[in-house]
Design an enzyme around this catalytic site. Structure first.
Site, PDB file in Angstrom:
ATOM      1  N   HIS A 155       0.885  -1.187   0.000  1.00  9.33           N
ATOM      2  CA  HIS A 155       0.000   0.000   0.000  1.00  9.33           C
ATOM      3  C   HIS A 155       0.915   1.227   0.000  1.00  9.33           C
ATOM      4  O   HIS A 155       1.697   1.418  -0.929  1.00  9.33           O
ATOM      5  CB  HIS A 155      -0.924  -0.110   1.213  1.00  9.33           C
ATOM      6  N   HIS A 178      -2.283  -2.007  -9.697  1.00 11.02           N
ATOM      7  CA  HIS A 178      -3.276  -1.423  -8.792  1.00 11.02           C
ATOM      8  C   HIS A 178      -4.514  -2.303  -8.805  1.00 11.02           C
ATOM      9  O   HIS A 178      -4.874  -2.847  -9.851  1.00 11.02           O
ATOM     10  CB  HIS A 178      -3.642  -0.008  -9.252  1.00 11.02           C
ATOM     11  N   ASP A 190       2.527   5.805  -6.605  1.00 14.99           N
ATOM     12  CA  ASP A 190       3.788   5.754  -5.874  1.00 14.99           C
ATOM     13  C   ASP A 190       5.014   5.842  -6.769  1.00 14.99           C
ATOM     14  O   ASP A 190       6.082   6.226  -6.305  1.00 14.99           O
ATOM     15  CB  ASP A 190       3.871   4.449  -5.063  1.00 14.99           C
TER      16      ASP A 190
HETATM   17  N1  ACO Z   1       5.039  -6.266 -10.520  1.00 11.80           N
HETATM   18  C1  ACO Z   1       4.947  -7.424 -11.192  1.00 11.80           C
HETATM   19  N2  ACO Z   1       3.794  -8.125 -11.351  1.00 11.80           N
HETATM   20  C2  ACO Z   1       2.686  -7.602 -10.806  1.00 11.80           C
HETATM   21  C3  ACO Z   1       2.705  -6.364 -10.100  1.00 11.80           C
HETATM   22  C4  ACO Z   1       3.933  -5.696  -9.980  1.00 11.80           C
HETATM   23  N3  ACO Z   1       4.031  -4.551  -9.327  1.00 11.80           N
HETATM   24  N4  ACO Z   1       1.458  -6.084  -9.666  1.00 11.80           N
HETATM   25  C5  ACO Z   1       0.689  -7.101 -10.063  1.00 11.80           C
HETATM   26  N5  ACO Z   1       1.423  -8.023 -10.755  1.00 11.80           N
HETATM   27  C6  ACO Z   1       0.939  -9.256 -11.373  1.00 11.80           C
HETATM   28  C7  ACO Z   1       0.866 -10.381 -10.327  1.00 11.80           C
HETATM   29  O1  ACO Z   1       2.090 -11.104 -10.269  1.00 11.80           O
HETATM   30  C8  ACO Z   1      -0.266 -11.210 -10.855  1.00 11.80           C
HETATM   31  O2  ACO Z   1       0.205 -11.971 -11.950  1.00 11.80           O
HETATM   32  P1  ACO Z   1      -0.397 -13.433 -12.259  1.00 11.80           P
HETATM   33  O3  ACO Z   1      -1.850 -13.218 -12.545  1.00 11.80           O
HETATM   34  O4  ACO Z   1       0.396 -13.908 -13.409  1.00 11.80           O
HETATM   35  O5  ACO Z   1      -0.174 -14.218 -10.991  1.00 11.80           O
HETATM   36  C9  ACO Z   1      -1.236 -10.163 -11.440  1.00 11.80           C
HETATM   37  O6  ACO Z   1      -0.416  -9.038 -11.765  1.00 11.80           O
HETATM   38  C10 ACO Z   1      -2.331  -9.721 -10.467  1.00 11.80           C
HETATM   39  O7  ACO Z   1      -1.725  -9.345  -9.242  1.00 11.80           O
HETATM   40  P2  ACO Z   1      -2.512  -9.319  -7.861  1.00 11.80           P
HETATM   41  O8  ACO Z   1      -1.535  -9.232  -6.746  1.00 11.80           O
HETATM   42  O9  ACO Z   1      -3.506 -10.445  -7.828  1.00 11.80           O
HETATM   43  O10 ACO Z   1      -3.320  -7.993  -7.996  1.00 11.80           O
HETATM   44  P3  ACO Z   1      -3.895  -7.173  -6.789  1.00 11.80           P
HETATM   45  O11 ACO Z   1      -5.011  -6.389  -7.332  1.00 11.80           O
HETATM   46  O12 ACO Z   1      -4.192  -8.039  -5.622  1.00 11.80           O
HETATM   47  O13 ACO Z   1      -2.648  -6.302  -6.372  1.00 11.80           O
HETATM   48  C11 ACO Z   1      -1.180  -4.590  -5.853  1.00 11.80           C
HETATM   49  C12 ACO Z   1      -2.545  -4.948  -6.445  1.00 11.80           C
HETATM   50  C13 ACO Z   1      -1.054  -5.202  -4.445  1.00 11.80           C
HETATM   51  C14 ACO Z   1      -1.069  -3.088  -5.741  1.00 11.80           C
HETATM   52  C15 ACO Z   1      -0.059  -5.170  -6.762  1.00 11.80           C
HETATM   53  O14 ACO Z   1      -0.166  -4.608  -8.057  1.00 11.80           O
HETATM   54  C16 ACO Z   1       1.348  -4.909  -6.198  1.00 11.80           C
HETATM   55  O15 ACO Z   1       1.823  -5.707  -5.385  1.00 11.80           O
HETATM   56  N6  ACO Z   1       2.040  -3.816  -6.644  1.00 11.80           N
HETATM   57  C17 ACO Z   1       3.353  -3.489  -6.143  1.00 11.80           C
HETATM   58  C18 ACO Z   1       3.220  -2.679  -4.843  1.00 11.80           C
HETATM   59  C19 ACO Z   1       2.673  -1.287  -5.076  1.00 11.80           C
HETATM   60  O16 ACO Z   1       3.135  -0.556  -5.935  1.00 11.80           O
HETATM   61  N7  ACO Z   1       1.694  -0.915  -4.241  1.00 11.80           N
HETATM   62  C20 ACO Z   1       1.087   0.423  -4.285  1.00 11.80           C
HETATM   63  C21 ACO Z   1      -0.297   0.350  -4.785  1.00 11.80           C
HETATM   64  S1  ACO Z   1      -1.034   1.945  -4.937  1.00 11.80           S
HETATM   65  C22 ACO Z   1      -1.281   2.437  -3.353  1.00 11.80           C
HETATM   66  O17 ACO Z   1      -1.544   1.682  -2.464  1.00 11.80           O
HETATM   67  C23 ACO Z   1      -1.144   3.826  -3.089  1.00 11.80           C
END
Ligand code: ACO
Length: 382
Positions: A226, A265, A319
């Site tokens: 987050h 996201h 971010d």
């Molecule tokens: N890098 C690489 N792969 C990613 C990323 C990433 N940053 N984000 C998502 N994916 C991929 C996952 O590996 C997954 O792939 P798969 O389907 O082949 O297994 C797919 O995208 C879906 O990912 P989920 O984790 O299921 O998506 P979710 O909606 O739960 O996650 C989240 C959203 C937690 C923000 C995720 O994108 C992440 O971990 N990002 C990196 C951390 C980040 O930048 N957080 C800030 C978010 S904005 C905020 O809070 C202000």
């Protein structure tokens, strides 16, 4: 299992569950639109101030100029901390993380408020003003304390953005720095039922107090999935030696199924509109402050991510470019997430005020998947 329970569906991570109605922020994740109370984020970032944005969220309309003036004065009168709160700032361990410090200090505000448990709308608004006004002093004060510098008392004649930079650095910031800070505060102010906002609502829905709700939210924001992602972006950029190493670094992360911080996201499957704005902005600040290599590395990461996972709807989020912006402003990496909190406290409190108008305890259920009817063995037999 009762038939009512059987009809309920399991939604891990609450991906497909709508838990309330809200008039505060509208997000269209497919089109990449974000509005606060009907106003497009881009217009607010271009024309508004953080104070005006906070007023908009709390009152669900833009203020007149006299209303904004009196609102800003009310905030300014609340910038300073009591002597016992300043003492608490300088009593914290110097090596503590600023997010832990911020959570502790925010929670401690309740200790000196005799009306901490008064949950009337007036009392809750007063506490919201107090927290929005004082959090900059907590962050700046703790940062100076850990560096062994004298505390700088607030300047009660200026905006939240200017006052924060002044208390942090002890010198008057430039106009460009103030505007950059103000825009970052506007862009981070609210974002629907994100994890920290939802956490604050769970707390307030029990009719607990506003300080507890915001303390809960700060603890939730801190996580790297987050609000903690902005400093994660900067750690990542620091790990990459030069622009020539970006390709192998990112490919290595993706091959190992690791997350690239600042991308993806839960709601946006298009470009995060806050990132669009911040990208242009980060470039300008990086150019002014001699940080173009950092900006170019960020752009290269984005190009590779777009090529590799863009089709899955993974784009830079708020971010990603806020990290370059904060770094160019000379802020320490571990202050990035506290800055997010300094802004988002406006959204947390706005949602709490709105939710309390028609409160219902938030209490979800889980499906039990453990064993049943086990025979209890006395401890001596186990
Ligand atoms: N890098 C690489 N792969 C990613 C990323 C990433 N940053 N984000 C998502 N994916 C991929 C996952 O590996 C997954 O792939 P798969 O389907 O082949 O297994 C797919 O995208 C879906 O990912 P989920 O984790 O299921 O998506 P979710 O909606 O739960 O996650 C989240 C959203 C937690 C923000 C995720 O994108 C992440 O971990 N990002 C990196 C951390 C980040 O930048 N957080 C800030 C978010 S904005 C905020 O809070 C202000």
């Amino acid at each position: 299992m009762s038939s009512a329970m059987q009809e309920m569906h399991v939604d891990i991570g609450l991906v497909n569950t709508i838990v309330a109605r809200s008039s505060l922020s509208f997000i269209d994740g497919e089109k990449g639109i974000l509005e606060y109370v009907g106003y497009d984020i881009d217009s607010l970032a271009r024309h508004s101030t953080f104070e005006e944005t906070a007023y908009l969220l709390w009152h669900q309309r833009l203020p007149s100029s006299s209303e904004l003036q009196s609102f800003s004065s009310q905030l300014q009168l609340n910038y300073d901390l009591s002597e016992s709160m300043w003492d608490m700032v300088v009593s914290l361990p110097r090596d503590a993380s600023p997010m832990h410090a911020l959570r502790t200090l925010t929670s401690a505000l309740a200790l000196e408020d005799p009306a901490a448990d008064d949950s009337s709308p007036e009392a809750n608004m007063r506490k919201s003003i107090s927290m929005l006004a004082k959090i900059p002093a907590f962050i700046a004060g703790f940062d100076r304390h850990r560096k062994g510098l004298d505390l700088v008392r607030p300047n009660q004649d200026v905006s939240i953005a200017e006052n924060f930079l002044y208390m942090l650095n002890g010198v008057k910031p430039t106009e460009r720095m103030i505007r950059a800070m103000d825009i970052c505060l506007i862009l981070h102010a609210d974002h629907g039922f994100n994890a920290s906002t939802f956490a604050s609502l769970v707390t307030i829905s029990t009719l607990s107090d506003m300080y507890s709700a915001v303390t809960t939210a700060i603890g939730t924001l801190k996580g790297p999935l987050h609000g903690g992602a902005n400093q994660g972006v900067m750690y990542m950029l620091n790990e990459i030696d030069s622009i020539d190493d970006v390709e192998s670094y990112v490919m290595n992360k993706l091959t190992n199924h690791e997350r690239v911080m600042g991308f993806g996201h839960r709601v946006y499957k298009a470009y995060d509109p806050r990132a669009t704005y911040l990208k242009t902005f980060a470039e300008g600040i990086a150019e002014d402050t001699g940080n173009m290599e950092l900006f170019n590395m960020s752009k290269k990461i984005e190009e590779i991510m777009d090529r590799e996972v863009g089709a899955k709807g993974i784009y830079p989020n708020v971010d990603f470019y806020s990290a370059t912006t904060y770094y160019s402003l000379g802020l320490d990496l571990d202050l990035f997430t506290p800055l997010f909190a300094m802004s988002r406290v406006s959204g947390w409190t706005a949602h709490c005020l709105e939710y309390l108008e028609d409160n219902r305890l938030i209490r979800p259920r889980c499906t039990y998947v453990g064993p049943h009817e086990l025979k209890y063995e006395p401890i001596s037999n186990r």
